[in-house]
Design a protein around this motif. Structure first.
Motif, PDB file in Angstrom:
ATOM      1  N   HIS A   1       0.887  -1.269  -0.174  1.00 52.07           N
ATOM      2  CA  HIS A   1       0.045  -0.006  -0.085  1.00 52.07           C
ATOM      3  C   HIS A   1       0.868   1.189   0.042  1.00 52.07           C
ATOM      4  CE1 HIS A   1      -2.995   2.738   2.622  1.00 52.07           C
ATOM      5  NE2 HIS A   1      -2.762   3.052   1.189  1.00 52.07           N
TER       6      HIS A   1
ATOM      7  N   SER B   1     -11.626   4.909   0.781  1.00 53.78           N
ATOM      8  CA  SER B   1     -10.440   4.965   1.520  1.00 53.78           C
ATOM      9  C   SER B   1     -10.129   6.315   1.877  1.00 53.78           C
ATOM     10  CB  SER B   1      -9.260   4.179   0.450  1.00 53.78           C
ATOM     11  OG  SER B   1      -8.037   4.776   1.227  1.00 53.78           O
TER      12      SER B   1
ATOM     13  N   GLU C   1      -6.929   1.396  -5.240  1.00 49.58           N
ATOM     14  CA  GLU C   1      -6.909   1.395  -3.786  1.00 49.58           C
ATOM     15  C   GLU C   1      -8.432   1.130  -3.413  1.00 49.58           C
ATOM     16  OE1 GLU C   1      -4.466   4.060  -1.742  1.00 49.58           O
ATOM     17  OE2 GLU C   1      -5.560   3.989   0.128  1.00 49.58           O
TER      18      GLU C   1
HETATM   19 MG   LIG Z   1      -3.897   4.885   1.226  1.00 51.28          MG
END
Ligand SMILES: [Mg+2]
Ligand SMILES: Nc1ncnc2c1ncn2[C@@H]1O[C@H](COP(=O)(O)OP(=O)(O)OP(=O)(O)O)[C@@H](O)[C@H]1O
Length: 518
Positions: A156, A324, A304
């Motif tokens: 990530h 997110s 994401e």
């Molecule tokens: Mg992030």
């Protein structure tokens, strides 16, 4: 363009396009009388050819080339330094260093020179001939390099946090490696270096300029009241930081470690298309891809927000909305039966709240962040500063909901959902108490919201959700690659199909991987 990264890491990447400049055989040539080390050959082996088309495909229109003479210069200089260091005699003495040590030193020497040259060339500065000194600090926790791991990594890449995920071979537990995506510039004089060594902090020094990267930078910044610098801003490599890619590459190397096998799969997160039409993430994605390849991984980008859907909405047949909320941006993705229908990102995240409150009340963004993360409740703010944070959080969520409404109403290919859909939230900015309630408030206020929302909830692990979904995708893809083709074909075809009768409980990651990324 990013060839220097390969040399920076001292790895020979397994990029399909990479063509070794010399045959990969033992570079030590033995003669009857004495041993000659082909240092030039060794250094050449550390280089990689990159086809021009690949550079252009990654968004570069201007490609700076290193001339043959410059490469020769660098090689000669590296050779001279090493020979000076070891004063290689015609015949080997018992104290001669082993060839492996010379190879390692040759590569390091050349890497340093090349990185130094390319960094100044790429970042538009003047060529600075002073060498880099890269000193590793005391590791705070066990790195991936010391663990027995299965093949496949997740990563990530966030504006303030980097998180890598891997699975332990023996017990199958998922382990995480985390690092702050930050750095601090410090003077590189002897007393500062001594202090950093004393504190166990790693640093990078060039002449009188020094950098501390990662958690050490945050720690030191806190102690001395100095704001850290960031390689990324609003989810992408920062255009304001000339050393952004250099520092980010070093941090990725730290957090991810080296692959267990050449070309090991690494799925990494990228932001969805930004709502601002003048922005794109082509350079950011290309730079990350090159960095990961340089480390020896096969990189795969995934959006994401869709990663959140894939990790959290199995029970809803991968139908719903993943949100997110990070530091630099909010990412939103809508999926139907595992097929991405819409995704976008906005530039308002935790940083925007910090910055806006700081400007409104006249304190530093760092102070705002401290208060915001200190356990306040958005529903019951205490005092003027918490009040300002609550106001900007509400504004952030109202803006996110309104953008969702507009984007979903305008989208050509939005599925018509037969029933209500869930929203799942992840990311650090959701952790503040009262976040879900405020989000729900704003959704209820929104007129003509095109989809009925069944419920809104937090991801099971909001901080690791994205890295863990990246890992899951990498493990799946690794397994798919090692399966026998005949056994694989039907399953893969079914999973990759984006139309047709949806199947219950599809893992859907391969489909999500095909989603559009900027
Ligand atoms: Mg992030
Ligand atoms: N307990 C908390 N309360 C409020 N905000 C928090 C809390 N913990 C972290 N944050 C905020 O979360 C943000 C960092 O979240 P995260 O790690 O998900 O971002 P990122 O992935 O690095 O960024 P992005 O996804 O935007 O590129 C920061 O703005 C931080 O202030």
């Amino acid at each position: 363009m990013f060839g220097f990264l390969a040399s920076l890491f001292g790895r020979h990447p397994r990029a399909p396009e990479g063509v070794p400049l010399v045959a990969e055989e033992d570079p030590t040539i033995r003669t009857p009388h004495h041993r000659v080390l082909d240092i030039k050959g060794m250094i050449c082996q550390a280089s990689t050819r990159v086809p021009l088309l690949r550079l252009l495909a990654s968004g570069r229109r201007n490609v700076s080339l290193l001339s043959g003479e410059k490469i020769d210069d660098l090689i000669n200089c590296a050779v001279r330094n090493i020979v000076d260091r070891h004063r290689l005699a015609d015949s080997p003495s018992p104290s001669s260093p082993p060839p492996s040590q010379i190879v390692a030193e040759a590569r390091k020497e050349f890497d340093t020179l090349l990185a130094q040259y390319l960094r100044s060339a790429q970042d538009g500065g003047t060529s600075d001939a002073r060498p880099f000194e890269i000193v590793d600090g005391k590791p705070r926790s066990k790195g991936f390099d010391d663990m027995q791991l299965e093949l496949g990594r997740g990563l990530h890449v966030g504006t303030v946090n980097l998180c890598a995920a891997a699975r332990l071979k023996s017990v199958g537990d998922v382990v995480y490696g985390e690092q702050r995506n930050a750095f601090l510039d410090v003077p590189a004089d002897e007393s500062t270096k001594k202090m950093m060594r004393h504190l166990g902090l790693g640093y990078i020094a060039q002449g009188e300029n020094g950098y501390i990267a990662g958690e050490g930078a945050e720690e030191l910044g806190r102690i001395f009241g100095k704001a850290v610098r960031r390689p990324m801003k609003n989810g992408t490599l920062s255009p304001d930081e000339p050393v952004a890619l250099f520092i980010l590459s070093l941090l990725l190397k730290q957090v991810l470690g080296y692959p267990r096998a050449d070309g090991e799969m690494c799925v990494y997160s990228v932001p969805a298309d930004p709502v601002e039409s003048d922005r794109n993430y082509i350079y950011h994605r290309g730079a990350l891809e090159s960095t990961l390849r340089s480390l020896g991984y096969t990189p795969r980008p995934m959006v994401e927000s869709h990663l959140i859907v894939s990790s959290e909405l199995k029970d809803q047949d991968y139908t719903g909305i993943g949100v997110s909320c990070g530091a630099g941006m909010v990412n939103v993705g809508v999926a139907y039966k595992g097929v991405p229908a819409l995704s976008f990102s906005t530039l308002r995240g935790g940083d925007w709240v910090d910055q806006s409150v700081a400007e409104a009340v006249g304190i530093s963004p760092e102070k705002v962040r401290e208060i915001k993360e200190g356990g306040m409740d958005l529903r019951r703010p205490n005092g003027r500063l918490e009040g300002a944070i609550a106001i900007y959080y509400r504004n952030l969520l109202a803006y996110t909901v309104e953008t969702m409404r507009q984007k979903m109403s305008d989208a050509q290919n939005m599925p018509s959902f037969a029933k209500g859909v869930p929203i799942v939230c992840a990311g650090g900015a959701c952790r503040i108490t009262g976040f879900l309630e405020m989000f729900k408030d704003e959704l209820e206020k929104s007129r003509n919201f095109p989809v009925r929302i069944e419920f809104i909830r937090m991801a099971r692990d909001p901080i690791h959700a994205v890295a863990s979904a990246c890992l899951q995708a990498a493990l799946e893809e690794t397994a798919a690659q090692t399966e026998a083709p005949s056994a694989l074909a039907p399953a893969t075809l079914e999973r990759a199909a984006v139309s047709g009768k949806p199947m219950k409980g599809l893992p859907s990651l391969l489909k999500l991987r095909n989603s559009k990324v900027a």
